[in-house]
Design a protein around this motif. Structure first.
Motif, mmCIF file in Angstrom:
data_model
loop_
_atom_site.group_PDB
_atom_site.id
_atom_site.type_symbol
_atom_site.label_atom_id
_atom_site.label_comp_id
_atom_site.label_asym_id
_atom_site.label_seq_id
_atom_site.Cartn_x
_atom_site.Cartn_y
_atom_site.Cartn_z
ATOM 1 N N ALA A 32 -5.982 -3.485 -7.028
ATOM 2 C CA ALA A 32 -5.634 -3.393 -5.615
ATOM 3 C C ALA A 32 -4.390 -4.228 -5.363
ATOM 4 O O ALA A 32 -4.174 -5.261 -6.017
ATOM 5 C CB ALA A 32 -6.778 -3.863 -4.734
ATOM 6 N N THR A 33 -3.591 -3.782 -4.422
ATOM 7 C CA THR A 33 -2.410 -4.536 -4.016
ATOM 8 C C THR A 33 -2.516 -4.868 -2.537
ATOM 9 O O THR A 33 -3.130 -4.137 -1.758
ATOM 10 C CB THR A 33 -1.122 -3.735 -4.267
ATOM 11 N N ARG A 40 4.956 -3.265 1.705
ATOM 12 C CA ARG A 40 5.616 -3.798 0.522
ATOM 13 C C ARG A 40 4.776 -4.908 -0.112
ATOM 14 O O ARG A 40 4.188 -5.741 0.581
ATOM 15 C CB ARG A 40 7.013 -4.335 0.859
ATOM 16 N N VAL A 41 4.751 -4.917 -1.448
ATOM 17 C CA VAL A 41 4.063 -5.940 -2.224
ATOM 18 C C VAL A 41 5.095 -6.974 -2.638
ATOM 19 O O VAL A 41 6.060 -6.651 -3.332
ATOM 20 C CB VAL A 41 3.374 -5.326 -3.462
ATOM 21 N N HIS A 42 4.911 -8.229 -2.260
ATOM 22 C CA HIS A 42 5.964 -9.223 -2.401
ATOM 23 C C HIS A 42 6.029 -9.869 -3.775
ATOM 24 O O HIS A 42 7.047 -10.462 -4.128
ATOM 25 C CB HIS A 42 5.788 -10.300 -1.332
ATOM 26 N N GLY A 43 4.965 -9.807 -4.546
ATOM 27 C CA GLY A 43 4.988 -10.452 -5.850
ATOM 28 C C GLY A 43 3.695 -10.215 -6.602
ATOM 29 O O GLY A 43 2.740 -9.624 -6.072
ATOM 30 N N ALA A 158 3.481 1.389 -13.836
ATOM 31 C CA ALA A 158 4.819 0.850 -13.582
ATOM 32 C C ALA A 158 5.476 1.562 -12.411
ATOM 33 O O ALA A 158 6.026 0.920 -11.502
ATOM 34 C CB ALA A 158 5.676 0.968 -14.838
ATOM 35 N N ASP A 159 5.447 2.897 -12.405
ATOM 36 C CA ASP A 159 6.064 3.646 -11.304
ATOM 37 C C ASP A 159 5.325 3.394 -9.997
ATOM 38 O O ASP A 159 5.941 3.293 -8.923
ATOM 39 C CB ASP A 159 6.061 5.140 -11.619
ATOM 40 N N GLY A 165 7.313 -1.575 -4.070
ATOM 41 C CA GLY A 165 8.310 -2.621 -3.850
ATOM 42 C C GLY A 165 8.134 -3.869 -4.677
ATOM 43 O O GLY A 165 8.775 -4.886 -4.404
ATOM 44 N N LEU A 166 7.283 -3.840 -5.708
ATOM 45 C CA LEU A 166 7.067 -5.022 -6.519
ATOM 46 C C LEU A 166 8.233 -5.210 -7.487
ATOM 47 O O LEU A 166 8.484 -4.344 -8.336
ATOM 48 C CB LEU A 166 5.755 -4.882 -7.301
#
Length: 650
Positions: A32-33, A40-43, A158-159, A165-166
């Motif tokens: 999960a993100t 957007r996922v920041h890190g 990866a995609d 946005g990671l």
């Protein structure tokens, strides 16, 4: 009513704490993100995955599996988080399908803590994708909703992470795939559903390792040791044929709202490519007891997962060989002659190679688990330890009850010598049923001896419970209407640790049941009325255990009704039931007693395959705790308990 979503459809969420259950038919990776208001996922610290399974408010599994449970507490998320995306991906570098085209449509459901399904989504129309955003939970105007997404990515993890946005998407995807393929990370069970918001549950919390159990609950709380349950809960371990009714919860009661940092490793680092050396207590927890509890349930789920992977690989090999042989037989030109023989031989060779590779991977994982068990077992405290452990020789009455108690061991046929302690949390949330029934005589022909063993097992369990509580805070009552269990009860009677002499005859049965029923009534009224101080001064507020031998002998209809009442209402106010009985002996009552059997956890005095693991569908063999031959440890333990009581716990 359950909402069956289609792609793009959303549905409001009635609460903030829930489970997300995934069923894919084949092992998949679940993660999960966390996203901001733009998604957007920041890190990497915003991603929960097998190598880092817990974030504040979120916990995922630590290994690929056909079924997953993800724990979500939206109220624990940071204010900057506006979206939780649930990800599924096919593991790379291992035998199995490379795209979702080869799988049945994955099914995903959002459920409440009581197991009630809120919304479900079947992800259809997947083709060449190897990763998919299954659904998302998102915040709108202060309220949370769930949306069915089903967005697939042919480029895999990866995609998918890049699209969110990671910045470190490809590095993180490689790390996740490596952790899953090499099996370096410990699996962590998702929490079982709980009956009410106010009860103790395992919460998703921050840390490198966490654990519910059966199973850790275990879990596995079990396990494995990862999965406490009560009637109606969905659990890591439940009776396979459900003879004793509802499932059993072995989940971690988690005594804190945030997990502590993982302990510093004490073993030398492993060489590259080699598994880490096992260390006792390498799971998270505020104390060594809690870390060992988590570790035991981690071992339980690791064994469940690696065995599931092996069985799945064998099934895949069998299926592929059948397809190839069917193809040969369907062509008349290849049924005979050298070409047909060569094709058949090739199919069998591929099958043998796949099975051999799967077995090699299983043996590697089992060897690592066996090495861990050798380190963990000697370090277990008395409540978790086997009867042969030296820990019992240093026993002293505890100042507080432990979080769990060992009721036996569990193993799978792939390696019968690898035993995982079966832990249930304390205080008991349901009674115990030691089955002395004729169904077990297939492997144990002497019915009288089986009944004696069942009572001996009950006495051993009672001794463990007495030892787990501070001196004087646990009382044991016995109903032995026919007086048939005198020899088994002798250790308890001679040590003087019983609340009174074993009750015999109809009058004795009525007296004990009447007293315990009155205690339950009084405590319930005091609790509901908020007047705990008004309880009679002579009321024994210690936890109570009632052992009943040879039920229903000596019981009339009133006594049966009282026993059912104690089984249902007693655990909540500190009155627990342990039955030693053959269910067939009570067959005359018909379905009237079905709720009684369902309220109890069925155990056996001899090894028996009656526990099932709903995570991956294994049938586990339960091994009852065995006191070594000619050992005096039970009597020595009971004598120490008696002395501690006389000395006020000192």
């Amino acid at each position: 009513m359950t909402a069956e979503l289609v792609r793009g459809q959303n549905h409001p969420l009635p609460g903030t704490r829930m489970e997300i259950r995934v069923s894919a038919g084949r092992p998949v990776v679940a993660g999960a993100t966390l996203g901001d208001d733009r998604g957007r996922v920041h890190g990497v610290e915003w991603v929960a995955h097998p190598g880092s399974p817990t974030l504040p408010g979120l916990e995922v599994s630590k290994q690929a599996a056909a079924d997953h449970r993800l724990a979500v507490d939206l109220g624990a998320l940071h204010d900057t988080v506006h979206r939780v995306s649930v990800l599924l991906a096919l593991p790379v570098g291992v035998e199995g399908p490379a795209t979702f085209r080869a799988l049945a449509a994955p099914f995903i459901a959002v459920t409440g803590l009581d197991g009630t399904e809120i919304a479900s989504y079947t992800i259809t129309d997947l083709d060449a994708e190897s990763a998919v955003v299954a659904l998302e939970l998102y915040r709108r105007q202060g309220a949370w909703k769930v949306r069915a997404v089903g967005q697939g990515y042919a480029g895999g993890l990866a995609d998918m992470l890049t699209d969110q946005g990671l910045p470190e998407a490809r590095e993180l995807a490689a790390a996740i795939n490596e952790a899953v393929a090499r099996g370096l990370a410990r699996s962590v069970a998702a929490p079982p559903p709980r009956p009410a918001e106010g009860t103790r549950v395992r919460t998703a919390s921050q840390g490198q390792e966490g654990h519910p159990a059966p199973p850790p609950e275990s879990h596995p709380d079990a396990a494995p040791g990862r999965p406490a349950r009560q009637p109606g809960d969905d659990a890591p371990l439940a009776p396979a044929d459900r003879p004793s009714g509802g499932p059993v919860d072995y989940a971690h009661p988690r005594r804190q709202t945030t997990a502590p940092p993982p302990p510093a490793p004490t073993a030398p680092p492993a060489r590259p490519g080699e598994p880490a050396q096992p260390v006792a207590g390498d799971a998270t927890g505020w104390s060594m007891e809690e870390r060992l509890y988590n570790q035991v349930w981690g071992m339980f789920e690791d064994l469940a997962r690696t065995t599931a992977a092996y069985r799945s690989a064998v099934d895949f090999a069998d299926s592929r060989m059948e397809q190839e042989l069917d193809k040969v037989l369907s062509d008349p030109r290849s049924r005979i002659g050298g070409a047909g023989d060569a094709a058949r031989e090739s199919a069998r060779a591929k099958h043998a190679d796949l099975v051999a590779r799967a077995r090699a991977a299983l043996d590697r994982d089992l060897a690592q688990l066996a090495a861990e068990a050798e380190v963990v077992e000697p370090a277990l405290p008395p409540a978790y330890a086997s009867w042969s452990s030296p820990a019992w020789h240093a026993y002293r009455a505890p100042m507080e009850i432990p979080m769990a108690l060992r009721l036996g061991d569990l193993h799978l046929p792939e390696r019968v010598d690898l035993r995982i302690p079966m832990l249930v949390r304390l205080p008991l949330e349901r009674g115990l049923w030691i089955d002395s029934g004729k169904a077990l005589t297939n492997s144990f022909t002497d019915a009288a001896e089986l009944r004696r063993l069942a009572m001996d097992t009950a006495v051993a369990h009672a001794a463990r419970l007495l030892a787990a509580y501070p001196a004087g805070e646990f009382q044991v009552h016995v109903i032995d209407a026919a007086g048939a269990a005198a020899s088994s009860l002798a250790p308890l009677v001679e040590a003087g640790v019983l609340a009174g002499p074993p009750a015999t005859g109809a009058a004795g049965v009525a007296d004990v049941l009447g007293g315990l029923t009155q205690r339950v009534d009084l405590v319930q009224m005091a609790v509901r009325g908020g007047a705990a101080d008004a309880l009679p001064p002579d009321l024994d507020i210690a936890e109570q255990l009632l052992i009943v031998n040879d039920f229903p002998h000596g019981f009339d209809d009133r006594a049966v009704t009282q026993l059912r009442y104690l089984a249902d209402e007693g655990p909540a106010v500190g009155v627990h039931l342990m039955m030693v009985a053959d269910r067939e002996d009570a067959a005359a009552y018909g379905p009237l007693l079905d709720p009684l059997w369902r309220a109890l956890l069925r155990l056996t005095p001899v090894p028996d395959d009656h526990l099932a693991d709903p995570w991956v569908g294994h049938t586990w063999t339960y091994d009852p705790p065995v006191i070594p031959a000619n050992s005096q440890i039970l009597r020595q333990l009971l004598d120490r308990i008696a002395v501690a009581r006389r000395n006020g716990g000192r």
